[in-house]
Design a protein around this motif. Structure first.
Motif, short mmCIF file in Angstrom:
data_model
loop_
_atom_site.label_atom_id
_atom_site.label_comp_id
_atom_site.label_asym_id
_atom_site.label_seq_id
_atom_site.Cartn_x
_atom_site.Cartn_y
_atom_site.Cartn_z
N TRP A 120 16.49 60.32 82.71
CA TRP A 120 15.38 60.09 83.50
C TRP A 120 14.72 60.91 83.74
O TRP A 120 14.77 62.36 83.90
CB TRP A 120 16.01 59.14 84.81
CG TRP A 120 16.58 60.19 85.72
CD1 TRP A 120 15.96 60.80 86.96
CD2 TRP A 120 17.87 60.56 85.60
NE1 TRP A 120 17.16 61.48 87.40
CE2 TRP A 120 18.07 61.47 86.76
CE3 TRP A 120 19.02 60.35 85.09
CZ2 TRP A 120 19.41 62.16 87.20
CZ3 TRP A 120 20.40 61.11 85.21
CH2 TRP A 120 20.30 61.85 86.36
N ARG A 121 13.39 60.59 84.31
CA ARG A 121 12.43 61.95 85.13
C ARG A 121 11.51 60.98 86.11
O ARG A 121 11.28 59.91 85.93
CB ARG A 121 11.44 62.15 83.86
CG ARG A 121 10.37 63.26 84.38
CD ARG A 121 9.39 63.56 83.35
NE ARG A 121 10.22 64.79 82.52
CZ ARG A 121 9.66 65.09 81.27
NH1 ARG A 121 8.57 64.67 80.70
NH2 ARG A 121 10.16 66.10 80.80
N GLU A 142 8.28 60.78 88.21
CA GLU A 142 6.71 61.02 88.10
C GLU A 142 6.48 62.42 88.73
O GLU A 142 7.07 62.81 89.62
CB GLU A 142 6.03 59.83 88.81
CG GLU A 142 4.80 59.86 88.74
CD GLU A 142 4.15 58.49 89.44
OE1 GLU A 142 3.23 58.03 88.91
OE2 GLU A 142 4.34 58.22 90.75
N ASP A 175 6.63 66.36 84.78
CA ASP A 175 6.25 66.51 83.53
C ASP A 175 6.82 68.13 82.99
O ASP A 175 7.28 68.25 81.71
CB ASP A 175 4.89 66.36 83.15
CG ASP A 175 4.41 65.02 83.30
OD1 ASP A 175 5.50 64.26 83.76
OD2 ASP A 175 3.24 64.62 83.26
N VAL A 214 13.97 66.64 81.20
CA VAL A 214 14.76 65.30 81.52
C VAL A 214 15.97 65.46 81.98
O VAL A 214 16.69 66.30 81.75
CB VAL A 214 14.73 64.34 80.49
CG1 VAL A 214 13.24 63.91 80.14
CG2 VAL A 214 15.67 64.61 79.42
N SER A 247 13.70 52.37 76.33
CA SER A 247 13.25 52.42 77.57
C SER A 247 12.21 50.90 77.96
O SER A 247 11.91 50.37 76.85
CB SER A 247 12.10 53.77 77.48
OG SER A 247 11.30 53.66 78.52
N TYR A 253 11.93 55.90 83.90
CA TYR A 253 10.82 56.74 84.31
C TYR A 253 10.61 56.26 85.69
O TYR A 253 10.19 55.13 86.06
CB TYR A 253 9.78 56.68 83.58
CG TYR A 253 8.54 57.52 84.06
CD1 TYR A 253 8.76 58.85 83.63
CD2 TYR A 253 7.44 57.00 84.52
CE1 TYR A 253 7.35 59.81 84.03
CE2 TYR A 253 6.44 57.71 84.87
CZ TYR A 253 6.40 59.23 84.62
OH TYR A 253 5.48 60.00 85.07
N PHE A 276 4.28 59.03 81.75
CA PHE A 276 4.97 58.41 81.03
C PHE A 276 5.09 58.42 79.53
O PHE A 276 6.27 58.35 78.87
CB PHE A 276 4.90 56.60 81.40
CG PHE A 276 5.98 55.73 80.57
CD1 PHE A 276 7.08 55.66 80.92
CD2 PHE A 276 5.04 54.95 79.70
CE1 PHE A 276 7.80 54.49 80.34
CE2 PHE A 276 6.17 53.97 78.89
CZ PHE A 276 7.36 53.99 79.27
N PHE A 289 7.22 61.38 78.81
CA PHE A 289 8.64 61.21 78.91
C PHE A 289 9.13 60.29 77.61
O PHE A 289 10.16 60.83 77.05
CB PHE A 289 8.72 60.14 80.37
CG PHE A 289 10.16 59.77 80.16
CD1 PHE A 289 11.14 60.55 80.76
CD2 PHE A 289 10.41 58.32 80.36
CE1 PHE A 289 12.51 59.99 80.77
CE2 PHE A 289 11.68 57.70 80.40
CZ PHE A 289 12.78 58.64 80.58
#
Length: 304
Positions: free
Chosen positions: A58-59, A61, A64, A68, A262, A289, A298, A301
């Protein structure tokens, strides 16, 4: 698919006899006599996954520039066990409905699996709903508890969520602070912070929670229609539905051990629970995300 039953089915499909009608099983009965816990099938070590395999990537918002984050199956199941113990400490009757009104991120997935593992029923509510829509779904499902968070952060915007839950006159709420440990508003009397909720089970941290196995006909999740044509209609998932989600992913999307899946969605819509089972039962990694999928963040990601 390495599905594990506590009580195996008598057969795969028991067809209705000629002239026999059944309102509950109009086309026959799938996996009759079986007992299972679909959350346990997401977490147990087997030929499809080892405990050191990655379960969730996951990451958030606007992050960037950082790597991750990852959680192994071992870490995931220990988190789920802890929340399951904390749920039991609330003293609810097994089979009680417990709502989730949150964005789809790591904590909401952990909560979802813990509810199912402990023998309760998830009530799925999209985090975009206004108070009246939240209230109608809580009333229809007779939810006893709701999990939520105080704010949703999207870019430079802070969108209130807990205040909508309060306006919906929700039952006991367990509230996760979005920023650190501070809440954007004071909690109602009787509501619990995420920290206080987990404190009830911290002495059991790391101890395996024995999954509550139930017949395949038992409900595991209550989803809802959109409600655009009147009162939203409850759509119950039984213990078989997660197996159908995982089987469709295995058969039609070729999801296997080592894959990453995803799907920007929410637990309030069926693709949220689908993603949980489609990835984890098949030994794949779920990629989440925490933010809007409409921008370059996104795309970066997914590229990573």
């Amino acid at each position: 698919m390495n599905i594990s039953f506590s009580k195996p089915p008598e057969c795969v499909l028991r067809e209705n006899l000629p002239g026999e009608s059944s309102l509950s099983h109009p086309g026959g009965q799938w996996l009759p006599g079986a007992s299972i816990n679909p959350a346990r099938n997401c977490l147990d070590e087997n030929g499809k996954r080892s405990l050191n395999d990655t379960a969730i990537i996951w990451r958030d918002e606007n992050h960037d520039d950082v790597p991750v984050q990852k959680m192994t199956f071992k870490e995931l199941r220990e988190e789920v066990w802890l929340v399951a113990y904390a749920l039991e400490a609330l003293g609810l009757e097994k089979g009680s409905a417990i709502a989730i009104d949150m964005p789809m991120h790591v904590k909401s997935v952990v909560i979802y699996l813990a509810i199912v593992l402990a023998g309760y029923v998830v009530v799925s509510i999209a985090d975009s709903f206004a108070a009246a829509e939240i209230s109608s779904r809580l009333n229809i499902s007779n939810a006893k508890v709701i999990f939520t968070q105080d704010l949703i952060i999207r870019g430079d915007k802070s969108i209130p969520l807990y205040s909508r839950v309060v306006d919906a006159k929700a039952p006991l709420a367990v509230v996760i602070p979005t920023r650190g440990s501070e809440f954007s508003m004071e909690l109602r009397n009787g509501d619990l912070s995420w920290h206080d909720f987990l404190d009830r089970a911290n002495s059991l941290k790391g101890k395996e929670f024995v999954a509550v196995e139930q017949p395949v006909e038992a409900f595991t999740n209550i989803l809802f229609s959109s409600g655009t044509t009147g009162e939203p209609k409850a759509i119950p998932w039984t213990n078989i539905t997660p197996l159908k989600a995982a089987a469709d992913a295995w058969c039609h999307l070729d999801i296997r051990k080592g894959d990453i899946v995803s799907w920007p969605t929410n637990l309030g819509w069926m693709m949220g629970p689908w993603l949980v089972y489609a990835s984890l039962i098949n030994g794949a990694s779920m990629a989440l995300y925490n933010g809007s999928p409409l921008g370059s963040g996104f795309a970066k990601f997914v590229q990573v």
